[in-house]
Design a protein around this motif. Structure first.
Motif, mmCIF file in Angstrom:
data_model
loop_
_atom_site.group_PDB
_atom_site.id
_atom_site.type_symbol
_atom_site.label_atom_id
_atom_site.label_comp_id
_atom_site.label_asym_id
_atom_site.label_seq_id
_atom_site.Cartn_x
_atom_site.Cartn_y
_atom_site.Cartn_z
ATOM 1 N N UNK A 334 0.837 -1.198 0.000
ATOM 2 C CA UNK A 334 0.000 0.000 0.000
ATOM 3 C C UNK A 334 0.870 1.245 0.000
ATOM 4 N N UNK A 335 0.365 2.294 -0.627
ATOM 5 C CA UNK A 335 1.071 3.578 -0.675
ATOM 6 C C UNK A 335 0.471 4.542 0.344
ATOM 7 N N UNK A 336 1.355 5.257 1.038
ATOM 8 C CA UNK A 336 0.954 6.294 1.986
ATOM 9 C C UNK A 336 1.706 7.577 1.640
ATOM 10 N N UNK A 337 1.384 8.645 2.335
ATOM 11 C CA UNK A 337 2.039 9.928 2.052
ATOM 12 C C UNK A 337 2.182 10.747 3.320
ATOM 13 N N UNK A 338 3.148 11.670 3.294
ATOM 14 C CA UNK A 338 3.281 12.638 4.380
ATOM 15 C C UNK A 338 2.702 13.987 3.972
ATOM 16 N N UNK A 339 2.259 14.104 2.735
ATOM 17 C CA UNK A 339 1.696 15.375 2.270
ATOM 18 C C UNK A 339 0.501 15.763 3.133
ATOM 19 N N UNK A 340 0.472 16.996 3.536
ATOM 20 C CA UNK A 340 -0.579 17.480 4.418
ATOM 21 C C UNK A 340 -0.179 17.487 5.869
ATOM 22 N N UNK A 341 0.912 16.777 6.214
ATOM 23 C CA UNK A 341 1.379 16.776 7.599
ATOM 24 C C UNK A 341 2.584 17.684 7.789
ATOM 25 N N UNK A 350 5.293 12.764 10.836
ATOM 26 C CA UNK A 350 4.174 11.834 10.880
ATOM 27 C C UNK A 350 3.627 11.689 9.467
ATOM 28 N N UNK A 351 3.092 10.521 9.155
ATOM 29 C CA UNK A 351 2.480 10.262 7.849
ATOM 30 C C UNK A 351 0.978 10.080 8.029
ATOM 31 N N UNK A 352 0.238 10.262 6.951
ATOM 32 C CA UNK A 352 -1.195 10.015 6.983
ATOM 33 C C UNK A 352 -1.446 8.513 7.038
ATOM 34 N N UNK A 353 -2.270 8.081 7.964
ATOM 35 C CA UNK A 353 -2.541 6.654 8.130
ATOM 36 C C UNK A 353 -3.559 6.136 7.126
ATOM 37 N N UNK A 354 -4.143 7.020 6.330
ATOM 38 C CA UNK A 354 -5.108 6.603 5.307
ATOM 39 C C UNK A 354 -4.356 6.280 4.017
ATOM 40 N N UNK A 355 -4.632 5.121 3.466
ATOM 41 C CA UNK A 355 -3.963 4.707 2.234
ATOM 42 C C UNK A 355 -4.238 5.682 1.095
#
Length: 691
Positions: A334-341, A350-355
């Motif tokens: 699965x891919x995640x992102x830190x964009x927005x944090x 911190x990274x977004x926990x939503x895929x």
């Protein structure tokens, strides 16, 4: 219009980026293991020549009738380059056929320096040694500057008869040593002239954390930070103390960088199995996680079962495994992102926990042998995924040899080009990714397009050598006899379950059929150990793959490949000798814990050996220092003198300098002038269009 042209040009540059050279023969097949060493060309590891090829080259050499011994040795090495496991790149089969490999020529590059010149000016050596020597039927007598597959018939016998000067000769047959393309440096001349190196006296460790982690990844920003992941489903961002500082790993267990433990199904062989950060993470903030989920507990978990009609497997006929139904558990990327944090990805804590995207999902027929590591190729930018044979004693359905399944394979995916849902269905993909066009299915139509290599039982920890990215090493867990380390190559078949290591293997049951030994060309392991060497109280063995040691912290360990047994029964160092030959001398090495370790090490009762517990993985930081991730904590390799091990190269008596450009395998060095010229051409075209 100009914007469209600019996008097209950028896409062109992306397509033209140099790919990582990998072992491949001129017939676009992987090199193969020899039953016995070649007699003339003296290769004893995997090569591209059969004994018949070796005999043909010997006869060709004899017909040249070269009286000068120095020149004769050079011509022999050039002829034998055909057997080199990188011969496809050396002879540039993708462009035009050649009579001779591209000879390394440092004068082709304006960036040559004294440290690299000796190895990269082989073309000059050929000219100076052979210009006035008579050579019958010389391969350098070909027309079109060596590009014609057949030699030019001529009465001339000397290089000076064909070429006016060294400059003309090397312009025709030479190539520069930069980037990631290969050229021939004559290394096979000294293939058998070196003595086996003596093993280091021991490996000194310091314990810098108590936590138990399964995976580690250096921060892509090049700093002294790294990510540590637990099998339960959490990732932490940590700061690493300097070597010899006495500091501890700075990591806040209460504040994970990413927590998806609610999505991860965890048991002894299932959980979060790997993490990988996009090569451009500092710009795009993309990260990827490999884990297992339970479709009975997570609605979004379900995927197609690896046991299906395409591979003559019916999941309804498989028995439950430890109470679990076939394909109840899934392998997921699965891919995640830190964009927005954070405003800048490198500063994110911190990274977004939503895929963001489900890259891959596949149902697992049994509970074991799932591999699960993911890592990006350092030069091609593609995502590599190691997948075991799916479990069951002796791979009963012969998945590892079945080219229609992804079980028992190394998989290679393009995660930067995302297809539409229609394309995913049409191509029968397992998720949101594309297929790299140079995957081996292009040469072997029977292979599923995702497959990079096959014939693996349970690959547990792979790595690319940071100094020689073409060396892609994977450890593979054995059944009941042998644990192995392989050099992974495009299209390579590593033998399981026809072989366990180099030993023939007969499965106790085979409802999925058998593969005959005569139908495959297996690549046998370059390192490993028998179970009889490490049997202990657990009564078992399971290899944990590591890295080539590239730090200057322990100069006596530099260039050796380190690997271990899961049960901490032993650590081994493999040394390639001669360099680039694919032949490794291995030895089990002593290890101990420094008395001034920041955290005291617990010792095995009645000995001075540290009680590491289980060795889950190795890790490497941005300084190339190496770590052992064990059930008892995080350990770092430190200077050997701290454990009173003797290393003559320590304390300034010798200096390890990383090659620049990187040195490369068996008579091979690097060149990519064509790529640079194309980049300049496209950029010039762009400015002409927009100005």
């Amino acid at each position: 219009m100009r914007g469209i042209l600019f996008i097209l040009l950028l896409n062109s540059l992306q397509l033209l980026r140099p790919a990582a050279p990998f072992p491949l023969c001129t017939n676009s097949r992987p090199p193969f293991a020899q039953n016995s060493p070649l007699e003339f060309c003296t290769y004893s590891g995997p090569s591209c020549c059969t004994s018949a090829d070796d005999s043909r080259l010997h006869k060709q050499f004899q017909a040249m009738n070269i009286s000068d011994s120095v020149c004769a040795a050079i011509f022999k090495s050039i002829l034998c380059a055909e057997c080199n496991k990188f011969s496809a790149e050396l002879y540039k089969i993708s462009s035009f056929p050649r009579q001779v490999p591209i000879l390394c020529n440092s004068s082709s590059s304006g960036t040559s320096n004294k440290t690299s010149q000796d190895a990269s000016n082989f073309c000059s050596e050929v000219w100076n040694s052979c210009q006035n020597v008579s050579v019958m039927n010389s391969p350098f007598a070909a027309s079109l500057k060596g590009r014609n597959p057949s030699p030019l018939v001529s009465n001339f016998t000397k290089l000076r008869d064909f070429w006016k000067s060294e400059t003309d000769f090397c312009h025709a047959f030479g190539g520069a040593s930069v980037d990631e393309s290969l050229c021939f440096d004559g290394g096979s001349i000294i293939l058998n002239s070196t003595e086996p190196p003596s093993p280091p006296s021991g490996l000194c460790l310091e314990r810098i954390a108590n936590g138990s982690y399964l995976d580690m990844a250096a921060h892509p920003d090049g700093s002294n930070r790294a990510f540590f992941a637990s099998q339960q489903g959490k990732i932490w961002l940590a700061t690493i103390p300097k070597v010899d500082s006495g500091g501890l790993l700075e990591l806040d267990e209460a504040s994970p960088f990413l927590d998806i433990s609610d999505q991860v199904y965890f048991n002894s062989e299932l959980g979060m199995m790997g993490i990988a950060f996009h090569p451009k993470f500092s710009q795009n903030g993309r990260l990827f996680v490999s884990f297992n989920c339970d479709k009975q507990q997570s609605p979004g978990c379900g995927g197609r079962c690896a046991c299906n009609s395409d591979v003559n497997c019916d999941p309804s006929k498989l028995p439950p495994d430890s109470g679990a139904q076939p394909c109840q558990y899934q392998a997921v990327i699965a891919e995640f992102t830190v964009n927005g944090t954070s405003s800048q990805p490198s500063q994110a804590k911190i990274a977004n926990a939503k895929e963001v995207r489900r890259i891959f999902t596949m149902g697992l027929p049994f509970l074991s042998h799932h591999g699960g590591q993911i890592l990006f190729g350092p030069t091609d930018g593609y995502l590599y995924f190691s997948m075991g044979d799916g479990g069951g004693l002796g791979d009963p359905y012969n998945f590892a040899q079945n080219k229609n399944t992804l079980l028992g394979k190394i998989i290679r995916l393009d995660i930067d080009t995302i297809p539409s849902a229609t394309e995913v269905m049409k191509l029968g993909l397992w998720g949101n990714y594309s297929i790299p066009k140079d995957n081996p299915y292009a040469e072997d139509k029977e292979l599923q397009p995702e497959i990079w290599a096959l014939g693996l039982r349970n690959p547990w920890r792979c790595s690319f050598d940071s100094s020689r990215p073409s060396y892609f090493m994977c450890a593979d867990v054995g059944q009941d006899r042998y644990e192995e380390v392989n050099i992974i190559t495009k299209g390579g078949n590593y033998g399981w379950r026809v072989y366990e290591g180099q030993y023939p293997y007969t499965p106790p049951k085979s409802p999925g059929g058998n593969t005959s030994a005569n139908s495959i060309n297996p690549l046998f392991p370059v390192m490993g150990y028998n179970h009889s060497e490490v049997h202990n109280n657990e009564g078992s063995a399971s290899i944990t793959g590591g890295y080539f040691y590239r730090s200057t912290t322990d100069p006596c360990m530099y260039g050796r490949y380190l690997y271990a047994d899961l049960y901490a029964g032993g650590i081994w160092a493999g040394t390639e000798n001669p360099r680039g030959s694919g032949v490794f001398n291995t030895s089990e090495i002593p290890f101990s814990c420094s008395r001034d370790s920041p955290i005291n090490c617990t010792l095995v009762p009645g000995s001075s050996v540290p009680a590491l517990g289980y060795i889950f993985s190795f890790g490497e930081d941005n300084n190339k220092d190496m770590y052992i991730l064990a059930s008892s904590g995080v350990y770092r390799v430190v200077p050997p003198s701290r454990c009173k091990y003797i290393c003559s190269k320590e304390n300034g008596t010798s200096t390890i300098v990383s090659p620049s450009p990187p040195s490369s395998p068996s008579g091979v060095t690097l060149s990519a002038v064509l790529y640079n010229n194309l980049v300049l051409l496209l950029l010039t075209l762009y400015f002409l269009l927009v100005c």
